[in-house]
Design a protein around this motif. Structure first.
Motif, PDB file in Angstrom:
ATOM      1  N   TYR A  10     -21.037  -8.461 -35.849  1.00 30.93           N
ATOM      2  CA  TYR A  10     -20.221  -7.875 -34.785  1.00 30.93           C
ATOM      3  C   TYR A  10     -18.957  -8.708 -34.562  1.00 30.93           C
ATOM      4  N   LEU A  11     -19.118 -10.021 -34.506  1.00 30.41           N
ATOM      5  CA  LEU A  11     -17.960 -10.890 -34.299  1.00 30.41           C
ATOM      6  C   LEU A  11     -16.992 -10.863 -35.477  1.00 30.41           C
ATOM      7  N   VAL A  12     -17.513 -10.734 -36.700  1.00 36.51           N
ATOM      8  CA  VAL A  12     -16.636 -10.610 -37.869  1.00 36.51           C
ATOM      9  C   VAL A  12     -15.826  -9.316 -37.761  1.00 36.51           C
ATOM     10  N   LEU A  13     -16.489  -8.208 -37.407  1.00 33.69           N
ATOM     11  CA  LEU A  13     -15.761  -6.949 -37.225  1.00 33.69           C
ATOM     12  C   LEU A  13     -14.708  -7.082 -36.128  1.00 33.69           C
ATOM     13  N   LEU A  14     -15.070  -7.748 -35.052  1.00 29.71           N
ATOM     14  CA  LEU A  14     -14.132  -7.937 -33.946  1.00 29.71           C
ATOM     15  C   LEU A  14     -12.918  -8.758 -34.390  1.00 29.71           C
ATOM     16  N   ALA A  17     -10.709  -6.579 -36.377  1.00 25.37           N
ATOM     17  CA  ALA A  17     -10.054  -5.535 -35.580  1.00 25.37           C
ATOM     18  C   ALA A  17      -8.681  -6.008 -35.113  1.00 25.37           C
ATOM     19  N   GLU A  18      -8.527  -7.311 -34.954  1.00 27.85           N
ATOM     20  CA  GLU A  18      -7.241  -7.860 -34.527  1.00 27.85           C
ATOM     21  C   GLU A  18      -6.191  -7.767 -35.629  1.00 27.85           C
ATOM     22  N   GLU A  19      -6.606  -8.125 -36.859  1.00 18.49           N
ATOM     23  CA  GLU A  19      -5.692  -8.134 -38.001  1.00 18.49           C
ATOM     24  C   GLU A  19      -6.480  -8.457 -39.266  1.00 18.49           C
ATOM     25  N   PRO A  20      -5.926  -8.119 -40.439  1.00 18.18           N
ATOM     26  CA  PRO A  20      -6.593  -8.542 -41.684  1.00 18.18           C
ATOM     27  C   PRO A  20      -6.625 -10.065 -41.737  1.00 18.18           C
ATOM     28  N   ARG A  21      -7.691 -10.616 -42.271  1.00 16.70           N
ATOM     29  CA  ARG A  21      -7.839 -12.070 -42.326  1.00 16.70           C
ATOM     30  C   ARG A  21      -8.533 -12.476 -43.624  1.00 16.70           C
ATOM     31  N   ARG A  72      -8.656 -14.227 -50.377  1.00 12.76           N
ATOM     32  CA  ARG A  72      -8.866 -12.777 -50.355  1.00 12.76           C
ATOM     33  C   ARG A  72      -8.873 -12.341 -48.892  1.00 12.76           C
ATOM     34  N   TYR A  73      -8.049 -11.369 -48.592  1.00 12.68           N
ATOM     35  CA  TYR A  73      -7.957 -10.841 -47.234  1.00 12.68           C
ATOM     36  C   TYR A  73      -8.837  -9.603 -47.096  1.00 12.68           C
ATOM     37  N   TYR A  74      -9.421  -9.454 -45.923  1.00 12.88           N
ATOM     38  CA  TYR A  74     -10.263  -8.307 -45.599  1.00 12.88           C
ATOM     39  C   TYR A  74      -9.674  -7.615 -44.386  1.00 12.88           C
ATOM     40  N   ARG A  75      -9.886  -6.296 -44.327  1.00 17.89           N
ATOM     41  CA  ARG A  75      -9.421  -5.539 -43.166  1.00 17.89           C
ATOM     42  C   ARG A  75     -10.508  -4.550 -42.758  1.00 17.89           C
ATOM     43  N   LEU A  76     -10.443  -4.193 -41.511  1.00 21.35           N
ATOM     44  CA  LEU A  76     -11.351  -3.200 -40.954  1.00 21.35           C
ATOM     45  C   LEU A  76     -10.794  -1.827 -41.291  1.00 21.35           C
ATOM     46  N   ASN A  77     -11.656  -0.912 -41.732  1.00 19.61           N
ATOM     47  CA  ASN A  77     -11.200   0.452 -42.008  1.00 19.61           C
ATOM     48  C   ASN A  77     -11.661   1.372 -40.861  1.00 19.61           C
ATOM     49  N   PRO A  78     -11.305   2.651 -40.870  1.00 20.81           N
ATOM     50  CA  PRO A  78     -11.679   3.535 -39.760  1.00 20.81           C
ATOM     51  C   PRO A  78     -13.187   3.612 -39.505  1.00 20.81           C
ATOM     52  N   ALA A  82     -15.044   2.554 -36.010  1.00 16.22           N
ATOM     53  CA  ALA A  82     -16.014   3.418 -35.332  1.00 16.22           C
ATOM     54  C   ALA A  82     -17.327   2.681 -35.102  1.00 16.22           C
ATOM     55  N   ALA A  83     -17.783   1.916 -36.095  1.00 20.14           N
ATOM     56  CA  ALA A  83     -19.016   1.140 -35.947  1.00 20.14           C
ATOM     57  C   ALA A  83     -18.863   0.074 -34.871  1.00 20.14           C
ATOM     58  N   LEU A  84     -17.701  -0.566 -34.827  1.00 21.53           N
ATOM     59  CA  LEU A  84     -17.424  -1.577 -33.810  1.00 21.53           C
ATOM     60  C   LEU A  84     -17.416  -0.948 -32.420  1.00 21.53           C
ATOM     61  N   ALA A  85     -16.786   0.208 -32.286  1.00 22.45           N
ATOM     62  CA  ALA A  85     -16.746   0.903 -30.993  1.00 22.45           C
ATOM     63  C   ALA A  85     -18.150   1.332 -30.563  1.00 22.45           C
ATOM     64  N   ALA A  86     -18.944   1.832 -31.497  1.00 23.86           N
ATOM     65  CA  ALA A  86     -20.311   2.267 -31.177  1.00 23.86           C
ATOM     66  C   ALA A  86     -21.172   1.083 -30.748  1.00 23.86           C
ATOM     67  N   GLU A  87     -21.056  -0.028 -31.441  1.00 25.25           N
ATOM     68  CA  GLU A  87     -21.843  -1.210 -31.083  1.00 25.25           C
ATOM     69  C   GLU A  87     -21.390  -1.778 -29.747  1.00 25.25           C
ATOM     70  N   THR A  88     -20.099  -1.744 -29.472  1.00 26.26           N
ATOM     71  CA  THR A  88     -19.593  -2.204 -28.184  1.00 26.26           C
ATOM     72  C   THR A  88     -20.146  -1.333 -27.059  1.00 26.26           C
ATOM     73  N   ALA A  89     -20.176  -0.029 -27.264  1.00 24.06           N
ATOM     74  CA  ALA A  89     -20.742   0.887 -26.253  1.00 24.06           C
ATOM     75  C   ALA A  89     -22.229   0.609 -26.059  1.00 24.06           C
TER      76      ALA A  89
END
Length: 115
Positions: A10-14, A17-21, A72-78, A82-89
Motif C-alpha cells: 500500500y505504501l509503495v503504491l502511495l 501515486a505522487e510521481e514515478p520513482r 529503473r523507474y516505476y509508475r502507477l497506472n490507472p 483504482a486499487a489504491l483508492a479501493a484500499e484507502t476506502a
C-alpha cells in the motif's frame, strides 16, 4: 490469484501515486510517509514491485544510468490508482468501525482478561 495488499505494498503504491520513482526513491518515500516505521530492504521492495507489475498496478516507465548504475523507474497506472483508492476506502471504513466500537465501549467495564 488475487493480489494481497500488505501495508508495505500500500505504501509503495502511495509513493508511486505522487510521481514515478526508482527503487531508492520509493524506499525514501515509504520511510518518510511512515515516519520511519516502515523501512524496505531491496529484496522486499523488488518483490513487492514484481507483484505489483504482475497484478497490473504498476509498470516500468524508463531507465536512466547514473554514476554507472542503472535506475529503473516505476509508475502507477490507472488500475493501480483504482486499487489504491479501493484500499484507502476499505481502510477508512475499517477505521470508522473501530472508532464506533471504541466509543461505544463503557469505560467502567473491565477489559477482557482483567480480574
Amino acid at each position: 490469484m488475487a493480489f494481497r495488499m500488505s501495508e508495505q505494498a500500500y505504501l509503495v503504491l502511495l509513493a508511486l501515486a505522487e510521481e514515478p520513482r526508482h527503487g531508492y526513491g520509493i524506499v525514501q518515500a515509504v520511510t518518510a510517509m511512515s515516519d520511519d516505521r516502515v523501512r524496505l530492504g531491496a529484496g522486499t521492495l523488488y518483490g513487492i514491485l514484481d507483484r505489483l507489475v504482475e497484478a497490473g498496478y504498476t509498470e516500468a516507465s524508463g531507465e536512466v544510468v547514473v554514476d554507472g548504475r542503472l535506475r529503473r523507474y516505476y509508475r502507477l497506472n490507472p488500475d493501480g490508482m483504482a486499487a489504491l483508492a479501493a484500499e484507502t476506502a476499505r481502510l477508512t471504513d475499517l477505521a470508522s468501525l473501530a472508532r464506533r466500537v471504541l466509543a461505544a465501549r463503557p469505560s467502567s467495564r473491565p477489559a477482557l482478561g482483567s480480574a
